[in-house]
Design a protein around this motif. Structure first.
Motif, short mmCIF file in Angstrom:
data_model
loop_
_atom_site.label_atom_id
_atom_site.label_comp_id
_atom_site.label_asym_id
_atom_site.label_seq_id
_atom_site.Cartn_x
_atom_site.Cartn_y
_atom_site.Cartn_z
N UNK A 181 -20.14 33.46 83.72
CA UNK A 181 -20.36 34.79 83.14
C UNK A 181 -21.75 35.34 83.45
N UNK A 182 -22.31 34.88 84.55
CA UNK A 182 -23.60 35.41 84.97
C UNK A 182 -24.80 34.75 84.32
N UNK A 183 -24.56 33.76 83.47
CA UNK A 183 -25.64 33.00 82.83
C UNK A 183 -26.72 33.90 82.24
N UNK A 184 -26.30 34.89 81.45
CA UNK A 184 -27.26 35.72 80.73
C UNK A 184 -27.48 37.09 81.31
N UNK A 185 -26.78 37.44 82.38
CA UNK A 185 -26.91 38.78 82.94
C UNK A 185 -26.19 39.79 82.05
N UNK A 186 -26.67 41.01 82.05
CA UNK A 186 -26.09 42.06 81.24
C UNK A 186 -24.97 42.77 81.99
N UNK A 187 -24.15 43.50 81.24
CA UNK A 187 -23.02 44.20 81.83
C UNK A 187 -23.47 45.18 82.91
N UNK A 188 -24.54 45.91 82.65
CA UNK A 188 -24.99 46.92 83.63
C UNK A 188 -25.59 46.28 84.88
N UNK A 189 -25.86 44.98 84.83
CA UNK A 189 -26.32 44.25 86.02
C UNK A 189 -25.14 43.68 86.80
N UNK A 190 -24.08 43.31 86.10
CA UNK A 190 -22.93 42.69 86.74
C UNK A 190 -21.99 43.71 87.37
N UNK A 191 -21.79 44.84 86.71
CA UNK A 191 -20.80 45.80 87.21
C UNK A 191 -21.10 46.31 88.62
N UNK A 192 -22.37 46.63 88.97
CA UNK A 192 -22.61 47.06 90.36
C UNK A 192 -22.26 45.98 91.38
N UNK A 193 -22.45 44.71 91.04
CA UNK A 193 -22.09 43.64 91.96
C UNK A 193 -20.57 43.55 92.10
N UNK A 194 -19.86 43.65 90.98
CA UNK A 194 -18.41 43.59 91.02
C UNK A 194 -17.81 44.79 91.75
N UNK A 195 -18.52 45.89 91.76
CA UNK A 195 -18.03 47.09 92.43
C UNK A 195 -18.23 47.03 93.93
N UNK A 196 -19.02 46.07 94.40
CA UNK A 196 -19.37 46.03 95.81
C UNK A 196 -18.29 45.52 96.73
N UNK A 197 -17.24 44.92 96.19
CA UNK A 197 -16.13 44.50 97.02
C UNK A 197 -16.13 43.05 97.43
N UNK A 198 -17.22 42.31 97.19
CA UNK A 198 -17.28 40.91 97.61
C UNK A 198 -17.60 39.96 96.47
N UNK A 199 -17.80 40.46 95.28
CA UNK A 199 -18.23 39.63 94.14
C UNK A 199 -17.08 39.37 93.18
N UNK A 200 -16.97 38.10 92.76
CA UNK A 200 -16.09 37.69 91.67
C UNK A 200 -16.95 37.01 90.61
N UNK A 201 -16.44 36.97 89.38
CA UNK A 201 -17.17 36.37 88.27
C UNK A 201 -16.24 35.44 87.50
N UNK A 202 -16.77 34.27 87.12
CA UNK A 202 -15.97 33.33 86.34
C UNK A 202 -16.19 33.54 84.84
N UNK A 203 -15.10 33.70 84.13
CA UNK A 203 -15.13 33.69 82.67
C UNK A 203 -15.05 32.22 82.24
N UNK A 204 -16.18 31.55 82.33
CA UNK A 204 -16.24 30.12 82.05
C UNK A 204 -17.53 29.80 81.31
N UNK A 205 -17.53 28.67 80.61
CA UNK A 205 -18.73 28.18 79.95
C UNK A 205 -19.35 29.12 78.94
N UNK A 206 -18.56 29.79 78.08
CA UNK A 206 -19.19 30.71 77.11
C UNK A 206 -20.17 30.00 76.18
N UNK A 207 -19.96 28.70 75.95
CA UNK A 207 -20.85 27.93 75.08
C UNK A 207 -22.20 27.65 75.73
N UNK A 208 -22.32 27.92 77.03
CA UNK A 208 -23.61 27.75 77.70
C UNK A 208 -24.58 28.88 77.33
#
Length: 276
Positions: A181-208
């Motif tokens: 989940x980006x290890x502490x990155x904010x939504x407004x930091x992740x969305x531009x990467x996900x919009x770029x066409x080559x980025x995926x994100x794992x919904x994993x390790x929420x307890x981290x």
């Protein structure tokens, strides 16, 4: 540094069953295996954990997970011997993510591909002190090794490091996955990467993460369910007593629509790990 002491593994039958029906070919895109008799790094971050393939497959059966992705842990460094043995034993429903030295041979990469490997894991925690320019050069070099085989890159990285690389990653012409989940990155930091066409994100390790990830996870699902994967992060080091079923059930709250869960559990991992 004193290693973290791992706790015994939770019995399979004590894991909560899913509160929703997993679609056929659902995939756990992030788990680890530990077996006695394999060489580990000299100073591991944690003591040898319980977490055998037999235990994991029993858990996967209880949860309804049909496909899975074995990720090389830091415990074994770049010695992927156990990973290869597990892929051979687990068969076609299991894929792998290796860690490799910069000098790894093409012959070894081809051997990994034949065994079911589909990605290289880049440990950017270990390289967190590197200047951005050196990180960029390292990522480019690994992308060059991965590209001929249709592999992607997987970033095990602090949020601050990914944040510093964001301008480069936004232009990177190679598929990559960001762990946990980006290890502490904010939504407004992740969305531009996900919009770029080559980025995926794992919904994993929420307890981290030390905050409630529910608002972030829901917003990510609403924005780009096609770019998300779910991973158990089993065996949840160092806490082997963690309930994997409870973690899976979080997904129902993050992605209440069955269509979105299908994208996360089936379609995205299918594209990344089972298309080649």
């Amino acid at each position: 540094m004193t290693p973290l002491r791992t706790t015994p593994m939770r019995a399979t039958t004590t894991n909560t069953r899913p509160g929703f029906t997993l679609p056929p070919l659902s995939c756990d895109a992030h788990f680890h295996v530990f077996e006695p008799g394999y060489r580990h790094v000299p100073d591991p971050l944690y003591t040898f954990p319980e977490g055998t393939l037999k235990q994991y497959l029993s858990l996967a059966g209880r949860l309804g997970v049909e496909r899975m992705v074995l990720v090389q842990p830091t415990f074994y460094g770049t010695d992927n011997g156990l990973l290869l043995d597990v892929l051979h034993e687990a068969g076609e429903n299991c894929r792998g993510v290796v860690r490799v030295e910069d000098s790894v041979s093409d012959a070894d990469l081809d051997l990994f591909h034949e065994a079911g490997v589909r990605a290289i894991r880049l440990d950017l925690f270990a390289r967190a002190s590197w200047p951005v320019e050196e990180l960029v050069a390292y990522i480019r070099a690994m992308a060059m090794r991965a590209r001929p085989r249709g592999w992607h890159l997987q970033f095990y990285a602090p949020g601050a490091v990914v944040r510093s690389l964001a301008p480069f990653l936004a232009e990177l012409d190679h598929t990559f996955v960001i762990d946990h989940m980006g290890y502490g990155m904010a939504l407004d930091e992740l969305l531009p990467l996900l919009a770029g066409g080559h980025c995926y994100l794992k919904l994993s390790g929420p307890y981290r993460l030390k905050t409630d990830v529910t608002p972030l996870a829901r917003a990510l699902v609403e924005a780009r369910p096609d770019r998300l994967l779910w991973g158990s992060d089993w065996p949840h080091l160092p806490d082997g007593q963690r309930d994997t079923g409870e973690l899976l059930n979080l997904l129902a709250g993050w992605a209440p629509e069955p269509e979105d869960r299908h994208r996360i559990l089936v379609e995205a991992p299918g594209e990344l790990f089972y298309a080649q």
